[in-house]
Design a protein around this motif. Structure first.
Motif, PDB file in Angstrom:
ATOM      1  N   VAL A 117      23.019  40.329  41.468  1.00  0.00           N
ATOM      2  CA  VAL A 117      24.117  39.454  41.034  1.00  0.00           C
ATOM      3  C   VAL A 117      25.428  40.245  41.000  1.00  0.00           C
ATOM      4  O   VAL A 117      26.472  39.778  41.479  1.00  0.00           O
ATOM      5  CB  VAL A 117      23.837  38.861  39.637  1.00  0.00           C
ATOM      6  CG1 VAL A 117      25.050  38.109  39.125  1.00  0.00           C
ATOM      7  CG2 VAL A 117      22.617  37.952  39.670  1.00  0.00           C
ATOM      8  N   THR A 118      25.348  41.455  40.449  1.00  0.00           N
ATOM      9  CA  THR A 118      26.543  42.289  40.348  1.00  0.00           C
ATOM     10  C   THR A 118      27.098  42.608  41.729  1.00  0.00           C
ATOM     11  O   THR A 118      28.318  42.541  41.958  1.00  0.00           O
ATOM     12  CB  THR A 118      26.211  43.584  39.577  1.00  0.00           C
ATOM     13  OG1 THR A 118      25.655  43.229  38.308  1.00  0.00           O
ATOM     14  CG2 THR A 118      27.457  44.423  39.361  1.00  0.00           C
ATOM     15  N   ALA A 119      26.188  42.934  42.657  1.00  0.00           N
ATOM     16  CA  ALA A 119      26.619  43.230  44.033  1.00  0.00           C
ATOM     17  C   ALA A 119      27.300  42.012  44.657  1.00  0.00           C
ATOM     18  O   ALA A 119      28.329  42.122  45.332  1.00  0.00           O
ATOM     19  CB  ALA A 119      25.427  43.667  44.870  1.00  0.00           C
ATOM     20  N   THR A 120      26.731  40.830  44.398  1.00  0.00           N
ATOM     21  CA  THR A 120      27.308  39.604  44.950  1.00  0.00           C
ATOM     22  C   THR A 120      28.700  39.342  44.381  1.00  0.00           C
ATOM     23  O   THR A 120      29.656  39.076  45.119  1.00  0.00           O
ATOM     24  CB  THR A 120      26.387  38.400  44.629  1.00  0.00           C
ATOM     25  OG1 THR A 120      25.130  38.632  45.263  1.00  0.00           O
ATOM     26  CG2 THR A 120      26.990  37.086  45.117  1.00  0.00           C
ATOM     27  N   LEU A 121      28.811  39.427  43.044  1.00  0.00           N
ATOM     28  CA  LEU A 121      30.118  39.175  42.414  1.00  0.00           C
ATOM     29  C   LEU A 121      31.155  40.184  42.911  1.00  0.00           C
ATOM     30  O   LEU A 121      32.292  39.814  43.212  1.00  0.00           O
ATOM     31  CB  LEU A 121      29.998  39.235  40.888  1.00  0.00           C
ATOM     32  CG  LEU A 121      29.129  38.149  40.225  1.00  0.00           C
ATOM     33  CD1 LEU A 121      29.018  38.397  38.722  1.00  0.00           C
ATOM     34  CD2 LEU A 121      29.703  36.750  40.482  1.00  0.00           C
ATOM     35  N   CYS A 122      30.753  41.462  42.996  1.00  0.00           N
ATOM     36  CA  CYS A 122      31.681  42.500  43.457  1.00  0.00           C
ATOM     37  C   CYS A 122      32.124  42.221  44.891  1.00  0.00           C
ATOM     38  O   CYS A 122      33.312  42.323  45.218  1.00  0.00           O
ATOM     39  CB  CYS A 122      31.015  43.876  43.369  1.00  0.00           C
ATOM     40  SG  CYS A 122      30.871  44.484  41.681  1.00  0.00           S
ATOM     41  N   ALA A 123      31.166  41.853  45.730  1.00  0.00           N
ATOM     42  CA  ALA A 123      31.506  41.577  47.138  1.00  0.00           C
ATOM     43  C   ALA A 123      32.494  40.428  47.221  1.00  0.00           C
ATOM     44  O   ALA A 123      33.456  40.456  48.000  1.00  0.00           O
ATOM     45  CB  ALA A 123      30.242  41.255  47.923  1.00  0.00           C
ATOM     46  N   ARG A 124      32.284  39.412  46.384  1.00  0.00           N
ATOM     47  CA  ARG A 124      33.171  38.246  46.443  1.00  0.00           C
ATOM     48  C   ARG A 124      34.573  38.571  45.937  1.00  0.00           C
ATOM     49  O   ARG A 124      35.540  37.906  46.292  1.00  0.00           O
ATOM     50  CB  ARG A 124      32.546  37.080  45.682  1.00  0.00           C
ATOM     51  CG  ARG A 124      31.367  36.513  46.472  1.00  0.00           C
ATOM     52  CD  ARG A 124      30.660  35.406  45.764  1.00  0.00           C
ATOM     53  NE  ARG A 124      29.535  34.921  46.573  1.00  0.00           N
ATOM     54  CZ  ARG A 124      28.666  34.023  46.159  1.00  0.00           C
ATOM     55  NH1 ARG A 124      28.776  33.497  44.948  1.00  0.00           N
ATOM     56  NH2 ARG A 124      27.680  33.631  46.942  1.00  0.00           N
ATOM     57  N   LEU A 125      34.662  39.606  45.117  1.00  0.00           N
ATOM     58  CA  LEU A 125      35.985  40.059  44.665  1.00  0.00           C
ATOM     59  C   LEU A 125      36.558  41.106  45.621  1.00  0.00           C
ATOM     60  O   LEU A 125      37.612  41.680  45.361  1.00  0.00           O
ATOM     61  CB  LEU A 125      35.899  40.623  43.245  1.00  0.00           C
ATOM     62  CG  LEU A 125      35.642  39.592  42.143  1.00  0.00           C
ATOM     63  CD1 LEU A 125      35.510  40.276  40.796  1.00  0.00           C
ATOM     64  CD2 LEU A 125      36.754  38.534  42.101  1.00  0.00           C
ATOM     65  N   GLY A 126      35.831  41.355  46.706  1.00  0.00           N
ATOM     66  CA  GLY A 126      36.357  42.275  47.720  1.00  0.00           C
ATOM     67  C   GLY A 126      36.148  43.743  47.393  1.00  0.00           C
ATOM     68  O   GLY A 126      36.772  44.610  48.015  1.00  0.00           O
ATOM     69  N   LEU A 127      35.290  44.024  46.407  1.00  0.00           N
ATOM     70  CA  LEU A 127      35.053  45.435  46.036  1.00  0.00           C
ATOM     71  C   LEU A 127      34.069  46.071  47.000  1.00  0.00           C
ATOM     72  O   LEU A 127      33.089  45.448  47.401  1.00  0.00           O
ATOM     73  CB  LEU A 127      34.519  45.523  44.602  1.00  0.00           C
ATOM     74  CG  LEU A 127      35.408  44.905  43.526  1.00  0.00           C
ATOM     75  CD1 LEU A 127      34.782  45.093  42.153  1.00  0.00           C
ATOM     76  CD2 LEU A 127      36.800  45.518  43.574  1.00  0.00           C
ATOM     77  N   ARG A 128      34.307  47.329  47.337  1.00  0.00           N
ATOM     78  CA  ARG A 128      33.415  48.028  48.263  1.00  0.00           C
ATOM     79  C   ARG A 128      32.631  49.128  47.563  1.00  0.00           C
ATOM     80  O   ARG A 128      31.628  49.601  48.079  1.00  0.00           O
ATOM     81  CB  ARG A 128      34.208  48.562  49.452  1.00  0.00           C
ATOM     82  CG  ARG A 128      34.828  47.418  50.296  1.00  0.00           C
ATOM     83  CD  ARG A 128      35.764  47.949  51.380  1.00  0.00           C
ATOM     84  NE  ARG A 128      35.070  48.883  52.238  1.00  0.00           N
ATOM     85  CZ  ARG A 128      35.525  50.100  52.558  1.00  0.00           C
ATOM     86  NH1 ARG A 128      36.682  50.517  52.080  1.00  0.00           N
ATOM     87  NH2 ARG A 128      34.839  50.896  53.337  1.00  0.00           N
ATOM     88  N   HIS A 129      33.086  49.560  46.402  1.00  0.00           N
ATOM     89  CA  HIS A 129      32.356  50.595  45.671  1.00  0.00           C
ATOM     90  C   HIS A 129      31.167  49.988  44.930  1.00  0.00           C
ATOM     91  O   HIS A 129      31.204  48.826  44.537  1.00  0.00           O
ATOM     92  CB  HIS A 129      33.290  51.298  44.694  1.00  0.00           C
ATOM     93  CG  HIS A 129      34.297  52.173  45.379  1.00  0.00           C
ATOM     94  ND1 HIS A 129      35.438  51.648  45.960  1.00  0.00           N
ATOM     95  CD2 HIS A 129      34.321  53.504  45.609  1.00  0.00           C
ATOM     96  CE1 HIS A 129      36.134  52.632  46.505  1.00  0.00           C
ATOM     97  NE2 HIS A 129      35.485  53.773  46.319  1.00  0.00           N
ATOM     98  N   ARG A 130      30.150  50.818  44.744  1.00  0.00           N
ATOM     99  CA  ARG A 130      28.908  50.329  44.164  1.00  0.00           C
ATOM    100  C   ARG A 130      28.976  50.343  42.639  1.00  0.00           C
ATOM    101  O   ARG A 130      29.113  51.414  42.023  1.00  0.00           O
ATOM    102  CB  ARG A 130      27.735  51.195  44.654  1.00  0.00           C
ATOM    103  CG  ARG A 130      26.371  50.563  44.384  1.00  0.00           C
ATOM    104  CD  ARG A 130      25.264  51.390  45.016  1.00  0.00           C
ATOM    105  NE  ARG A 130      25.439  51.473  46.463  1.00  0.00           N
ATOM    106  CZ  ARG A 130      25.474  52.617  47.171  1.00  0.00           C
ATOM    107  NH1 ARG A 130      25.340  53.775  46.572  1.00  0.00           N
ATOM    108  NH2 ARG A 130      25.645  52.589  48.477  1.00  0.00           N
ATOM    109  N   ILE A 131      28.875  49.178  42.048  1.00  0.00           N
ATOM    110  CA  ILE A 131      28.788  49.051  40.590  1.00  0.00           C
ATOM    111  C   ILE A 131      27.382  48.549  40.289  1.00  0.00           C
ATOM    112  O   ILE A 131      26.991  47.493  40.784  1.00  0.00           O
ATOM    113  CB  ILE A 131      29.828  48.041  40.054  1.00  0.00           C
ATOM    114  CG1 ILE A 131      31.256  48.501  40.407  1.00  0.00           C
ATOM    115  CG2 ILE A 131      29.668  47.841  38.551  1.00  0.00           C
ATOM    116  CD1 ILE A 131      32.337  47.489  40.033  1.00  0.00           C
ATOM    117  N   VAL A 132      26.626  49.310  39.511  1.00  0.00           N
ATOM    118  CA  VAL A 132      25.258  48.877  39.209  1.00  0.00           C
ATOM    119  C   VAL A 132      25.024  48.869  37.707  1.00  0.00           C
ATOM    120  O   VAL A 132      25.535  49.714  36.974  1.00  0.00           O
ATOM    121  CB  VAL A 132      24.192  49.775  39.905  1.00  0.00           C
ATOM    122  CG1 VAL A 132      24.367  49.763  41.419  1.00  0.00           C
ATOM    123  CG2 VAL A 132      24.245  51.202  39.390  1.00  0.00           C
ATOM    124  N   PRO A 133      24.249  47.897  37.255  1.00  0.00           N
ATOM    125  CA  PRO A 133      23.860  47.909  35.837  1.00  0.00           C
ATOM    126  C   PRO A 133      22.912  49.076  35.596  1.00  0.00           C
ATOM    127  O   PRO A 133      22.199  49.491  36.498  1.00  0.00           O
ATOM    128  CB  PRO A 133      23.139  46.576  35.665  1.00  0.00           C
ATOM    129  CG  PRO A 133      22.641  46.215  37.024  1.00  0.00           C
ATOM    130  CD  PRO A 133      23.627  46.787  38.001  1.00  0.00           C
TER     131      PRO A 133
END
Lengths: 315, 315
Positions: A117-133
């Motif tokens: 979910v986090t990867a999806t939300l980040c991608a939709r905001l155009g983020l390329r860096h990896r944010i993981v719980p």
């Protein structure tokens, strides 16, 4: 940053999110994993809320509110007003835009993990860096206070962290598995530094360290662990970190941070104004720099400083 | 209205909500029960949405948007914009204030029935008249169209009722129990009239009539049933009612309404401009009046007219 470096950064809420944004400015996406505390995740009105993931995600997307410190810039509160009119509980503020994140995350979680979910939300905001719980499993923070045992958000938001804190518990953490992203980062062949962002150590970083195996892996590290102090002088940059250090009988200064992370740190970055502490801190190497971050330029500068410090310690 | 009268009004969405508001203006709370269609209730993004209950509730509270026709006046759309930015589905518009209703209803439904939730929401909006769902059990409308079988909101909102309608199905209606409020109203000792508000007969009133026993009780009635036409000339006041009458091979006029409610009506109130139809409608007594409702005064006037008409038929 050379091609062979890879940085794992541990972050909590607002302070951590600022340095996280700085790191994302100066490191390419493949050279950084941001592991974020989920110990204060909770459900409210049927929504799954991940305050720290949101803070880091919004900060990297440049959507955060720099004045309020949490949530989204240009936020509006029409939902909250209407919810109050209908007699809904209003101790936890849910902005109109912020609600979109909570609602979508809650929906997506029916089918996939928080990591996805986090990867999806980040991608939709155009983020390329990896944010993981830190984990995909539920961990719930509770605090024992002079007013009794409180759920974390009850203590932190509803009671504004006013009760005196005695002890913090992370329910479920013993059986929670570190997320694949955290494990992969710890085992990354190019891992060159582990950074602890200037988040509240007791509330935001401790849950990550409490995950099975994480503290041990940090203690057995082959790369430097460097923390940035969330305390300047005897005050937290934001939030109740200073108050809590005192309540836990730790020195209310960067010295308390060093004590709290005892045995874990190779380096501790403290504010230039705290230079006098250098001689009293035992254990980690100390470096001083201006650690207050207002603008993106400050975040970028602090990121460069802490990376440089870690690189020196790695030699 | 004398003390011994009690009115049951069946209502769907916007048109029904207008007359419902008028009835609430001229009848004391104890003399009126508004039974509202729940056949188009559905779940979206984890929220339980009851469009018709909301329309009636908002109309009685004076909170409805008179221009858009649905939802709340002064609504804002910050959630929707943020939701779209995150890639969320946006075919069904959720206003910031409206979301408060959906979120609270969804939460309350975990513990109590839709009847109780509706009573709670109404009370919190300061409403004193009784608004009850037609049933507390799930009923889902699906429509068979020239483009195949569609869920109701898919057809009505996403496809803007453009597909040609062949047949309407109310899934679960055979096993749904009329709500306690509907049963109590039908059996009310002072029941003096049953009104069918100017809602879409095929989509909004039919689900109520399809509940076990309801049509039979209306046919066996001892009090007059009076409908207000949702059609003026050959056009619906709002929505696709006229288009749908045509697709079901019914006359596209108040005459089609009379046909559709065949055997159920003692009286049908049609617009003054439709006076020429009086001689062609067989069955119910016809009265003409201006039935277009813009202002609260129009709603009040139409409510008085239809109550007066029902009173005459009761003699």
């Amino acid at each position: 940053m050379s091609r062979s470096e890879f940085v794992l950064a541990l972050a909590g809420g607002v302070g951590g999110a600022k340095l996280a944004a700085g790191l994302a400015e100066v490191l390419p996406p493949e050279a950084l994993t941001l592991v974020v505390n989920t110990g204060d995740d909770f459900r409210l009105h049927g929504l799954h809320i991940s305050p720290d993931l949101d803070s880091v995600m919004y900060a990297l997307a440049g959507l955060h509110d720099p004045v309020r410190g949490w949530g989204l810039a240009g936020e509006s509160w029409a939902f909250m007003q209407a919810f109050r009119r209908l007699g809904g509980e209003d101790w936890f503020q849910l902005g109109d835009q912020d609600l979109a994140t909570h609602l979508l995350r809650t929906q997506l979680l029916h089918d996939v993990s928080l990591t996805e979910v986090t990867a999806t939300l980040c991608a939709r905001l155009g983020l390329r860096h990896r944010i993981v719980p830190m984990t995909d499993d539920p961990v719930g923070t509770r605090v024992l206070t002079d007013e009794g045992l409180l759920q974390f958000q009850d203590y932190f938001v509803r009671r504004r962290a006013q009760p005196v804190l005695r002890r913090v518990m992370f329910d479920g953490v013993e059986s929670a598995r570190p997320s694949a992203g955290l494990i992969a980062a710890l085992q990354h062949p190019q891992l060159s530094a582990i950074l602890i962002c200037p988040s509240n150590p007791v509330l935001s970083i401790a849950p990550i360290l409490a995950l099975p195996g994480v503290r041990a892996q940090l203690q057995d590290r082959r790369v430097p662990v460097v923390a940035v102090s969330p305390i300047i002088g005897s005050r937290a940059v934001k939030g109740p970190a200073a108050k809590i250090l005192g309540e836990l009988a730790l020195p209310v200064s960067a010295l308390g941070i060093a004590h709290y992370y005892d045995g874990l740190l190779d380096g501790l970055l403290i504010d230039s104004s705290d230079e006098a502490l250098c001689t009293s801190i035992r254990g980690p190497r100390i470096r001083t720099a201006p650690i207050l971050m207002h603008e993106l330029a400050d975040k970028r500068a602090l990121a460069l400083t802490v990376l440089d410090f870690a690189r020196e310690l790695h030699r």
